[in-house]
Design a protein around this motif. Structure first.
Motif, mmCIF file in Angstrom:
data_model
loop_
_atom_site.group_PDB
_atom_site.id
_atom_site.type_symbol
_atom_site.label_atom_id
_atom_site.label_comp_id
_atom_site.label_asym_id
_atom_site.label_seq_id
_atom_site.Cartn_x
_atom_site.Cartn_y
_atom_site.Cartn_z
ATOM 1 N N SER A 269 29.810 -26.632 16.969
ATOM 2 C CA SER A 269 28.930 -27.724 17.421
ATOM 3 C C SER A 269 28.660 -28.654 16.245
ATOM 4 C CB SER A 269 27.631 -27.153 17.995
ATOM 5 O OG SER A 269 27.886 -26.258 19.048
ATOM 6 N N SER A 287 27.300 -25.664 21.942
ATOM 7 C CA SER A 287 27.708 -24.460 22.665
ATOM 8 C C SER A 287 27.993 -23.379 21.642
ATOM 9 C CB SER A 287 28.952 -24.715 23.524
ATOM 10 O OG SER A 287 30.097 -24.888 22.712
ATOM 11 N N ARG A 306 20.286 -20.670 21.049
ATOM 12 C CA ARG A 306 21.375 -20.113 21.847
ATOM 13 C C ARG A 306 20.730 -19.298 22.958
ATOM 14 N NH1 ARG A 306 24.137 -15.423 19.014
ATOM 15 N NH2 ARG A 306 22.774 -14.132 20.309
ATOM 16 N N LYS A 314 27.365 -23.595 33.005
ATOM 17 C CA LYS A 314 28.504 -24.081 32.226
ATOM 18 C C LYS A 314 29.418 -24.968 33.068
ATOM 19 C CE LYS A 314 29.764 -19.871 31.105
ATOM 20 N NZ LYS A 314 28.651 -19.063 31.639
ATOM 21 N N ALA A 317 31.795 -27.781 31.660
ATOM 22 C CA ALA A 317 32.024 -27.524 30.230
ATOM 23 C C ALA A 317 33.383 -26.869 30.035
ATOM 24 C CB ALA A 317 30.933 -26.616 29.676
ATOM 25 N N ASP A 325 30.702 -17.733 26.524
ATOM 26 C CA ASP A 325 30.259 -19.110 26.300
ATOM 27 C C ASP A 325 28.806 -19.305 26.729
ATOM 28 O OD1 ASP A 325 32.838 -19.715 25.506
ATOM 29 O OD2 ASP A 325 33.406 -20.642 27.405
ATOM 30 N N LEU A 327 25.576 -22.550 26.438
ATOM 31 C CA LEU A 327 25.198 -23.910 26.054
ATOM 32 C C LEU A 327 23.735 -23.924 25.645
ATOM 33 C CD1 LEU A 327 26.827 -25.862 29.034
ATOM 34 C CD2 LEU A 327 27.806 -25.478 26.762
#
Length: 557
Positions: A269, A287, A306, A314, A317, A325, A327
């Protein structure tokens, strides 16, 4: 090359002739016989030991498997197609840390527009919101201010891939009209933000930071962007990411750390962290799969959240690892990330991995009295780069009233499970390997995606499943270890980082001191699964008792 999206049952398919995996991809190998000697060589990769007779008996099955692989590779399966299997981080017997929803920020303070408008660059969301709500500044003026500032420093920092200026000014004008009509939506109304360029916005490119996708444009908006804009926030830029969410090098160069532009901003990021640190954005979305919010937030001196796996949709994304994963927001303060998270989180019919859970946050919390906070003793007992600052943080938590409790990691091979990311990433981008577009990626070292994706083609499905079974054991063991705690503290870089990206636990990383060279260092506050409420409250109490997040780079470059 402009890639259009086609929507099938809530899933966007990328249609592009360069990425349609026709029969030409695998025809070269379709007729090559699988023999006993081939099996005997292949077993060395898997650590197996079969006799010649056993190998000979497998040949028909192995040939059928390969035919199946060939058939599947002829399908058009773009990055947006999710597996039919969904990861669930909830252990047996789990009880949500919060039993109800509730969101309350710290008491509002009156604020005046500064004589020097450059000071706005480092105002928090609540400060900027106060100016907008009282109409001391318009959303249009604030949006222009941050766009100008982004453009001013982007030449050196390389933290923006695409400016969304036309869209932003239109949305800002709408926000001003709504506020003038008495329809104030809340703290994010009129606040500019950036989104890591793996999040789709239908009017602009979504490049993944990678040459093969430089011209890609998807015809959807990511759910996160939609929710933030519904809350009144204004997208002004698509920020840089290391290509395909690795590191800080993308097709436009290396994103820089505003505290020291001889250094990269870390990743992935990268642009989100760099732009917030430089006062070019009040907040930005990043992310994380294995450290991509924690690492750049640490490098650039930001506060990053996080969330728990499944907390935030997601949809829209880029997928790197469907089971890892996440976001989350990067901003100036704990309360800022709480405000953004409050607008982002929630279930989404377009993302079946989202999980319903209460979020109860009170920004007015003043003390840690009554909090039981764990700390990973094995980490704090060793000597490491940020040991002195982290030790001071533990003492500060005790001064604020917390009871500190040493905790131990489960005796499990955490590192041995992380190939799950390699396997899922290699599946998400197998198309690049099959048609050799992986050669077009900027990074080509042994630790870069091209080599990882190629190597991962040899990970057996059986071992992938076994690693996920071990992951279930890890999730349960860690849940049992954390029972009775409100949260725990850990160095930002330790076994904990890999482990909790596997278990799905949330964290807040925030500045807690300085390195010998004057850059900011960080500490990580870790929460129970879906325990963002107490996690953010405790982190804010600590942050309010320090001033590390109020210091900024001088930007003399």
């Amino acid at each position: 090359m402009k890639i259009k999206g086609r929507k099938y049952a809530g899933i966007v398919a990328i249609g592009c002739s360069a990425f349609v995996l026709g029969s030409f991809v695998t025809a070269k190998f379709a007729n090559a016989p699988i023999t006993v000697s081939v099996v005997k060589e292949a077993q060395k990769i898997n650590g197996m030991d079969f006799t010649d007779g056993q190998a000979d008996s497998m040949l028909n099955n192995l040939t059928q498997y390969r035919n199946s692989y060939d058939a599947l590779r002829k399908l058009n399966m773009p990055n947006s197609i999710v597996p039919a299997l969904t990861f669930n981080p909830v252990p047996v017997g789990f009880i949500n840390p919060d039993n109800k929803d509730g969101f309350k920020v710290a008491k509002e303070v009156k604020i005046k527009l500064p004589a020097n408008r450059d000071e706005l660059a480092f105002y928090t969301i609540t400060q900027l919101a106060g100016l907008i709500k009282t109409k001391q500044i318009s959303a249009v003026d604030l949006t222009k201010f941050f766009i100008i500032r982004l453009k001013k420093y982007n030449g050196k920092l390389l933290n923006v891939i695409t400016f969304t200026e036309e869209h932003a000014l239109k949305k800002a004008a709408e926000a001003d009209a709504e506020i003038a009509a008495g329809h104030y939506k809340g703290l994010l109304h009129g606040i500019p933000f950036g989104a890591k360029d793996l999040l789709a916005q239908k009017d602009y490119k979504t490049t993944f930071g990678a040459p093969p996708y430089k011209e890609q444009q998807l015809n959807i908006d990511a759910t996160v962007i939609t929710r933030l804009e519904n809350a009144g926030a204004i997208l002004v830029a698509k920020t840089s990411l290391g290509e395909l969410a690795q590191g800080d090098i993308w097709f436009g160069g290396k994103t820089k750390n505003p505290w020291d532009i001889t250094r990269g901003s870390s990743g992935s990021s990268a642009g989100s962290a760099s732009a917030v640190s430089a006062g070019c954005l009040p907040f930005a979305i990043g992310s994380e799969t294995l450290g991509s919010i924690v690492s750049p937030s640490t490098e650039c001196g930001d506060t990053g959240l996080r969330p728990s796996f499944g907390r935030v949709s997601k949809y829209g994304a880029m997928a790197l690892s469907w089971s890892m994963d996440k976001l989350g927001p990067i901003a100036r303060s704990v309360e800022d990330v709480a405000i953004v998270f409050n607008a982002m989180h929630g279930t989404d019919a377009n993302d079946l991995s989202t999980i319903a859970a209460p979020f109860n946050y009170d920004g007015g919390t003043k003390s840690l009295k009554g909090y039981k906070i764990g700390y990973t003793k094995v980490d704090f007992d060793r000597k490491y780069a940020n040991h002195a600052n982290d030790s001071v943080t533990l003492k500060k938590l005790q001064e604020l009233g917390a009871e500190l409790v040493p905790i131990e990691y489960p005796k499990m091979p955490v590192g041995a499970m992380t190939f799950l990311l390699s396997a899922e990433g290699a599946a998400a981008f197998q198309e690049l390997v099959l048609i050799h577009k992986d050669d077009d990626l900027v990074q080509q070292g042994k630790g870069a995606w091209p080599n990882i994706f190629r190597s991962a083609q040899f990970i057996p499905a059986v071992e992938y499943i076994q690693a996920n079974r071990a992951r279930t054991m890890l999730i349960k063991a860690w849940y049992e270890n954390l029972k009775g705690l409100d949260l725990y503290i850990t160095p930002s870089f330790s076994t904990n980082l890999s482990m909790t990206n596997l278990t799905g636990n949330p964290c807040v990383v925030l500045p807690n001191g300085y390195t010998p060279k004057g850059r900011q260092s960080s500490i990580t506050f870790m929460g129970q699964l879906f325990g963002e409420g107490k996690l953010l409250q405790a982190a804010q109490v600590y942050q309010n008792a320090t001033d590390f997040n109020k210091r900024h780079p001088d930007l003399n470059f």
